[in-house]
Design a protein around this motif. Structure first.
Motif, PDB file in Angstrom:
ATOM      1  N   VAL A  10       0.855  -1.173   0.000  1.00  0.00           N
ATOM      2  CA  VAL A  10       0.000   0.000   0.000  1.00  0.00           C
ATOM      3  C   VAL A  10       0.900   1.236   0.000  1.00  0.00           C
ATOM      4  O   VAL A  10       1.794   1.350   0.842  1.00  0.00           O
ATOM      5  CB  VAL A  10      -0.914   0.031   1.247  1.00  0.00           C
ATOM      6  CG1 VAL A  10      -1.745   1.292   1.275  1.00  0.00           C
ATOM      7  CG2 VAL A  10      -1.792  -1.200   1.293  1.00  0.00           C
ATOM      8  N   VAL A  11       0.667   2.146  -0.939  1.00  0.00           N
ATOM      9  CA  VAL A  11       1.428   3.389  -1.014  1.00  0.00           C
ATOM     10  C   VAL A  11       0.448   4.551  -0.884  1.00  0.00           C
ATOM     11  O   VAL A  11      -0.498   4.659  -1.664  1.00  0.00           O
ATOM     12  CB  VAL A  11       2.200   3.510  -2.349  1.00  0.00           C
ATOM     13  CG1 VAL A  11       2.949   4.826  -2.411  1.00  0.00           C
ATOM     14  CG2 VAL A  11       3.142   2.339  -2.535  1.00  0.00           C
ATOM     15  N   ALA A  12       0.668   5.398   0.113  1.00  0.00           N
ATOM     16  CA  ALA A  12      -0.120   6.620   0.298  1.00  0.00           C
ATOM     17  C   ALA A  12       0.873   7.772   0.405  1.00  0.00           C
ATOM     18  O   ALA A  12       1.697   7.806   1.316  1.00  0.00           O
ATOM     19  CB  ALA A  12      -0.972   6.526   1.556  1.00  0.00           C
ATOM     20  N   THR A  13       0.812   8.705  -0.551  1.00  0.00           N
ATOM     21  CA  THR A  13       1.817   9.762  -0.562  1.00  0.00           C
ATOM     22  C   THR A  13       1.226  11.111  -0.956  1.00  0.00           C
ATOM     23  O   THR A  13       0.307  11.185  -1.770  1.00  0.00           O
ATOM     24  CB  THR A  13       2.984   9.403  -1.499  1.00  0.00           C
ATOM     25  OG1 THR A  13       3.988  10.414  -1.405  1.00  0.00           O
ATOM     26  CG2 THR A  13       2.533   9.256  -2.933  1.00  0.00           C
ATOM     27  N   THR A  17       6.941  10.515  -3.158  1.00  0.00           N
ATOM     28  CA  THR A  17       7.952   9.507  -2.837  1.00  0.00           C
ATOM     29  C   THR A  17       7.322   8.460  -1.925  1.00  0.00           C
ATOM     30  O   THR A  17       6.233   8.658  -1.401  1.00  0.00           O
ATOM     31  CB  THR A  17       9.161  10.118  -2.107  1.00  0.00           C
ATOM     32  OG1 THR A  17       8.729  10.602  -0.830  1.00  0.00           O
ATOM     33  CG2 THR A  17       9.763  11.262  -2.913  1.00  0.00           C
ATOM     34  N   PHE A  18       8.026   7.353  -1.722  1.00  0.00           N
ATOM     35  CA  PHE A  18       7.523   6.322  -0.826  1.00  0.00           C
ATOM     36  C   PHE A  18       7.491   6.780   0.628  1.00  0.00           C
ATOM     37  O   PHE A  18       6.716   6.282   1.415  1.00  0.00           O
ATOM     38  CB  PHE A  18       8.362   5.049  -0.925  1.00  0.00           C
ATOM     39  CG  PHE A  18       8.051   4.214  -2.129  1.00  0.00           C
ATOM     40  CD1 PHE A  18       6.755   4.039  -2.566  1.00  0.00           C
ATOM     41  CD2 PHE A  18       9.062   3.588  -2.818  1.00  0.00           C
ATOM     42  CE1 PHE A  18       6.457   3.258  -3.662  1.00  0.00           C
ATOM     43  CE2 PHE A  18       8.786   2.797  -3.916  1.00  0.00           C
ATOM     44  CZ  PHE A  18       7.484   2.636  -4.346  1.00  0.00           C
ATOM     45  N   LEU A  41      11.309  -0.251   7.887  1.00  0.00           N
ATOM     46  CA  LEU A  41      12.382  -0.696   7.008  1.00  0.00           C
ATOM     47  C   LEU A  41      13.208   0.473   6.481  1.00  0.00           C
ATOM     48  O   LEU A  41      14.406   0.329   6.254  1.00  0.00           O
ATOM     49  CB  LEU A  41      11.810  -1.489   5.832  1.00  0.00           C
ATOM     50  CG  LEU A  41      10.944  -2.695   6.207  1.00  0.00           C
ATOM     51  CD1 LEU A  41      10.405  -3.353   4.953  1.00  0.00           C
ATOM     52  CD2 LEU A  41      11.733  -3.675   7.048  1.00  0.00           C
ATOM     53  N   LEU A  42      12.557   1.620   6.288  1.00  0.00           N
ATOM     54  CA  LEU A  42      13.231   2.777   5.706  1.00  0.00           C
ATOM     55  C   LEU A  42      12.474   4.032   6.109  1.00  0.00           C
ATOM     56  O   LEU A  42      11.246   4.054   6.052  1.00  0.00           O
ATOM     57  CB  LEU A  42      13.242   2.644   4.181  1.00  0.00           C
ATOM     58  CG  LEU A  42      13.940   3.718   3.368  1.00  0.00           C
ATOM     59  CD1 LEU A  42      15.436   3.674   3.635  1.00  0.00           C
ATOM     60  CD2 LEU A  42      13.676   3.524   1.890  1.00  0.00           C
ATOM     61  N   GLY A  43      13.175   5.058   6.534  1.00  0.00           N
ATOM     62  CA  GLY A  43      12.529   6.332   6.834  1.00  0.00           C
ATOM     63  C   GLY A  43      12.492   6.655   8.313  1.00  0.00           C
ATOM     64  O   GLY A  43      13.330   6.210   9.086  1.00  0.00           O
TER      65      GLY A  43
END
Length: 97
Positions: A10-13, A17-18, A41-43
């Motif tokens: 699921v991508v919500a932006t 960007t991710f 995992l990242l951010g």
């Protein structure tokens, strides 16, 4: 939102960007209730609202009958509870599993 053999993504932006990438998966049962683990995992690692959003999204998806882990990418300027509810509502309105 995309479905893969081993997970749901699921991508919500709002940023294009991710943003922060989180993996939410079911652990097991504790006192009859499903428990979840959320790993960043990242951010941003110091943002509890992102973890809460990923956990609730995984819980909603699993309640709808999907057993796969959920990879959540949130690139939001500011995450509020209203925004979190809107994202989860939109995901549940368009199931890919």
């Amino acid at each position: 939102m995309s479905a893969y053999a081993d997970r749901i993504m699921v991508v919500a932006t709002q940023l294009g960007t991710f943003g922060t990438v989180l993996l939410s998966r079911a652990d097991g049962l504790l006192e009859g209730k499903q428990t979840f683990t959320v790993d960043t995992l990242l951010g941003k690692r110091d943002e509890p609202a992102l973890i809460v959003c990923a956990r609730h999204m995984a819980e909603s998806i699993m309640t709808a009958g999907c057993n796969r882990p959920v990879l959540v990418c949130l690139g939001l300027k500011q995450l509020s509870f209203d925004a979190m509810r809107a994202i989860i509502k939109e995901v549940m309105a368009h199931p890919v599993w």
